[in-house]
Scaffold this motif. Structure first.
Motif, PDB file in Angstrom:
ATOM      1  N   HIS A 184       0.830  -1.206   0.000  1.00 12.35           N
ATOM      2  CA  HIS A 184       0.000   0.000   0.000  1.00 12.35           C
ATOM      3  C   HIS A 184       0.866   1.258   0.000  1.00 12.35           C
ATOM      4  O   HIS A 184       2.008   1.250   0.460  1.00 12.35           O
ATOM      5  CB  HIS A 184      -0.924   0.010   1.228  1.00 12.35           C
ATOM      6  N   GLU A 185       0.301   2.355  -0.475  1.00 10.46           N
ATOM      7  CA  GLU A 185       1.009   3.634  -0.516  1.00 10.46           C
ATOM      8  C   GLU A 185       1.412   4.094   0.869  1.00 10.46           C
ATOM      9  O   GLU A 185       2.517   4.614   1.080  1.00 10.46           O
ATOM     10  CB  GLU A 185       0.137   4.700  -1.178  1.00 10.46           C
ATOM     11  N   ILE A 186       0.560   3.882   1.877  1.00 12.38           N
ATOM     12  CA  ILE A 186       0.883   4.307   3.231  1.00 12.38           C
ATOM     13  C   ILE A 186       2.048   3.498   3.790  1.00 12.38           C
ATOM     14  O   ILE A 186       2.861   4.010   4.562  1.00 12.38           O
ATOM     15  CB  ILE A 186      -0.357   4.211   4.161  1.00 12.38           C
ATOM     16  N   GLU A 187       2.170   2.239   3.393  1.00 14.34           N
ATOM     17  CA  GLU A 187       3.325   1.442   3.805  1.00 14.34           C
ATOM     18  C   GLU A 187       4.600   1.993   3.181  1.00 14.34           C
ATOM     19  O   GLU A 187       5.654   2.056   3.832  1.00 14.34           O
ATOM     20  CB  GLU A 187       3.134  -0.018   3.379  1.00 14.34           C
ATOM     21  N   ARG A 188       4.498   2.374   1.927  1.00 11.70           N
ATOM     22  CA  ARG A 188       5.651   2.946   1.228  1.00 11.70           C
ATOM     23  C   ARG A 188       6.093   4.243   1.900  1.00 11.70           C
ATOM     24  O   ARG A 188       7.292   4.463   2.118  1.00 11.70           O
ATOM     25  CB  ARG A 188       5.300   3.195  -0.239  1.00 11.70           C
ATOM     26  N   ARG A 189       5.131   5.111   2.229  1.00 17.69           N
ATOM     27  CA  ARG A 189       5.459   6.373   2.878  1.00 17.69           C
ATOM     28  C   ARG A 189       6.159   6.139   4.219  1.00 17.69           C
ATOM     29  O   ARG A 189       7.141   6.818   4.557  1.00 17.69           O
ATOM     30  CB  ARG A 189       4.199   7.200   3.103  1.00 17.69           C
ATOM     31  N   LEU A 190       5.657   5.165   4.974  1.00 20.48           N
ATOM     32  CA  LEU A 190       6.246   4.869   6.277  1.00 20.48           C
ATOM     33  C   LEU A 190       7.655   4.309   6.116  1.00 20.48           C
ATOM     34  O   LEU A 190       8.583   4.724   6.830  1.00 20.48           O
ATOM     35  CB  LEU A 190       5.364   3.878   7.037  1.00 20.48           C
ATOM     36  N   ALA A 191       7.841   3.386   5.179  1.00 17.18           N
ATOM     37  CA  ALA A 191       9.158   2.786   4.971  1.00 17.18           C
ATOM     38  C   ALA A 191      10.184   3.837   4.544  1.00 17.18           C
ATOM     39  O   ALA A 191      11.336   3.841   5.011  1.00 17.18           O
ATOM     40  CB  ALA A 191       9.072   1.672   3.928  1.00 17.18           C
ATOM     41  N   ILE A 192       9.787   4.730   3.650  1.00 21.16           N
ATOM     42  CA  ILE A 192      10.693   5.790   3.192  1.00 21.16           C
ATOM     43  C   ILE A 192      11.063   6.718   4.353  1.00 21.16           C
ATOM     44  O   ILE A 192      12.230   7.097   4.517  1.00 21.16           O
ATOM     45  CB  ILE A 192      10.052   6.592   2.037  1.00 21.16           C
ATOM     46  N   LYS A 193      10.072   7.053   5.159  1.00 19.12           N
ATOM     47  CA  LYS A 193      10.344   7.930   6.307  1.00 19.12           C
ATOM     48  C   LYS A 193      11.310   7.267   7.279  1.00 19.12           C
ATOM     49  O   LYS A 193      12.224   7.920   7.798  1.00 19.12           O
ATOM     50  CB  LYS A 193       9.033   8.277   7.013  1.00 19.12           C
ATOM     51  N   LEU A 194      11.134   5.992   7.529  1.00 16.55           N
ATOM     52  CA  LEU A 194      12.040   5.269   8.424  1.00 16.55           C
ATOM     53  C   LEU A 194      13.470   5.304   7.900  1.00 16.55           C
ATOM     54  O   LEU A 194      14.429   5.441   8.676  1.00 16.55           O
ATOM     55  CB  LEU A 194      11.570   3.817   8.581  1.00 16.55           C
ATOM     56  N   SER A 195      13.626   5.202   6.604  1.00 18.40           N
ATOM     57  CA  SER A 195      14.965   5.170   6.009  1.00 18.40           C
ATOM     58  C   SER A 195      15.692   6.505   6.135  1.00 18.40           C
ATOM     59  O   SER A 195      16.914   6.565   5.970  1.00 18.40           O
ATOM     60  CB  SER A 195      14.879   4.769   4.529  1.00 18.40           C
ATOM     61  N   ARG A 196      14.948   7.571   6.422  1.00 20.18           N
ATOM     62  CA  ARG A 196      15.548   8.899   6.489  1.00 20.18           C
ATOM     63  C   ARG A 196      15.966   9.306   7.899  1.00 20.18           C
ATOM     64  O   ARG A 196      16.405  10.441   8.120  1.00 20.18           O
ATOM     65  CB  ARG A 196      14.564   9.929   5.913  1.00 20.18           C
ATOM     66  N   PHE A 197      15.857   8.389   8.843  1.00 21.34           N
ATOM     67  CA  PHE A 197      16.253   8.695  10.226  1.00 21.34           C
ATOM     68  C   PHE A 197      17.721   9.089  10.338  1.00 21.34           C
ATOM     69  O   PHE A 197      18.038  10.110  10.976  1.00 21.34           O
ATOM     70  CB  PHE A 197      15.938   7.501  11.126  1.00 21.34           C
ATOM     71  N   PRO A 198      18.660   8.349   9.743  1.00 26.87           N
ATOM     72  CA  PRO A 198      20.078   8.766   9.851  1.00 26.87           C
ATOM     73  C   PRO A 198      20.320  10.178   9.333  1.00 26.87           C
ATOM     74  O   PRO A 198      21.095  10.942   9.921  1.00 26.87           O
ATOM     75  CB  PRO A 198      20.817   7.719   9.015  1.00 26.87           C
ATOM     76  N   ALA A 199      19.659  10.541   8.240  1.00 30.36           N
ATOM     77  CA  ALA A 199      19.828  11.886   7.678  1.00 30.36           C
ATOM     78  C   ALA A 199      19.307  12.950   8.636  1.00 30.36           C
ATOM     79  O   ALA A 199      19.899  14.036   8.754  1.00 30.36           O
ATOM     80  CB  ALA A 199      19.112  11.982   6.336  1.00 30.36           C
TER      81      ALA A 199
END
Length: 270
Positions: A184-199
Motif C-alpha cells: 500500500h502507498e501508506i506502507e511505502r510512505r512509512l518505509a521511506i520515512k524510516l529510512s531517512r532517520f540517519p539523515a
C-alpha cells in the motif's frame, strides 16, 4: 587588560582557547549562549583567527523563552527556577496519568508522570528553532494531540501494545526473520520515512538544531498514525501481517532512539 588589573571577557576567552588547543587539540570548539552574546563572539573569533588559532570556533546562540504575558526577567520577578518547573511538570503529568489510567499502580503512575512531565519540558525547548523566541505554555507542552513529547511517547506505547498483542496470538513466530513487503502507498510512505532517520540525526548535529530531529519524529508518528488507521495488522493474512508488524517494530525503535537522543524517556504503557 583593564586599569584595575583585571582582564576582560575577550582576553580570558582567547587565553582559554589557546590552553585548550595546546592541551586537547580539538577539531572544533562550540560555545552555546543566548542571542545577546553574538557581537562578543564575532569579535572574539576574528581576533583568534588573526592570532593564528586554527581550531574551528563555533557560536551556537539561542533565542529567549517567555511566558505568554512577558519574557522571563529577574527585574520583573517572573523567573521560574528549573527545579520548580520540573516539579510542576511532574505534578501536572501525574494528574493526566491518574485520569487516563486510574487502575495503574501508584508507583508506576509516578514513574510514568516523571517521564512524561520532564520529557514535555525538554521537547518544548528542543523542538523549537533554537534561534526563535519560545513562548512556553503548559497546554502546548502537555498536549497529547499535537507536536509534543507526550504525543510521541504515546505513539511509542501504542505500537508496543500492538506488538504485545501480536506476540500473544503468535508466540512461535520470529518476527525478525519475516520479510517486509510493501503493498500500500501508506506502507511505502512509512518505509521511506524510516529510512531517512540517519539523515535527520546528521542534519540536527551538523546544524546544531535538535528541532530537525524533533520535526522528523513528529512527522514519523503522524505517518504511522495513518498507517495504523488505514490497514489491518493482526487480522491481515499471514505474511502481510508479519510485514506490517515489522514496520510497526521499526517505527517504535526509531521513535525510542530519536527521543533518547533528545534526552526523553519512553514507556511501554501510557
Amino acid at each position: 587588560r583593564k586599569s584595575d588589573g583585571g582582564y576582560n571577557y575577550a582576553t580570558t576567552d582567547l587565553a582559554t582557547v589557546e590552553a585548550r588547543i595546546e592541551e586537547f587539540h580539538p577539531e572544533r570548539i562550540v560555545y552555546v549562549t543566548d542571542e545577546r552574546q553574538q557581537l562578543h563572539f564575532r569579535q572574539f573569533f576574528t581576533i583568534a583567527d588573526k592570532l593564528g588559532m586554527k581550531t574551528n570556533l563555533v557560536h551556537v546562540w539561542f533565542g529567549l523563552m517567555r511566558l505568554p504575558e512577558a519574557t522571563f526577567s529577574t527585574r520583573e520577578g517572573n523567573v521560574i527556577k528549573l527545579a520548580a518547573l520540573l516539579d510542576e511538570a511532574e505534578a501536572r503529568a501525574l494528574e493526566m496519568v491518574k485520569a487516563s489510567s486510574p487502575a495503574m499502580p501508584e508507583e508506576q503512575q509516578k514513574d510514568l508522570a516523571k517521564a512524561v512531565g520532564i520529557g514535555a519540558i525538554k521537547y518544548t525547548d528542543l523542538s523549537q528553532n533554537p534561534q526563535s523566541l519560545v513562548t512556553f505554555t503548559w497546554e502546548k507542552a502537555l498536549n497529547m494531540e499535537g507536536n509534543s513529547a507526550p504525543y510521541l511517547q504515546y505513539a511509542y506505547a501504542r505500537i508496543s501494545s500492538v506488538y504485545d498483542k501480536y506476540k500473544a496470538q503468535f508466540p512461535d513466530t520470529d518476527i525478525a526473520k519475516c520479510s517486509i513487503n510493501i503493498e500500500h502507498e501508506i506502507e511505502r510512505r512509512l518505509a521511506i520515512k524510516l529510512s531517512r532517520f540517519p539523515a535527520a540525526v546528521r542534519g540536527a548535529a551538523e546544524n546544531y538544531k535538535p528541532n530537525i530531529l524533533a520535526d522528523y519524529l513528529y512527522d514519523l508518528a503522524q505517518i504511522y498514525s495513518g498507517f495504523y488507521q488505514n490497514v489491518p495488522f493482526l487480522k491481515a493474512e499471514e505474511g502481510v501481517r508479519e510485514s506490517r508488524i515489522r514496520l510497526c517494530r521499526n517505527t517504535a525503535t526509531i521513535l525510542q532512539q530519536g527521543l533518547a537522543l533528545l534526552g526523553i524517556e519512553t514507556r511501554e504503557r501510557i
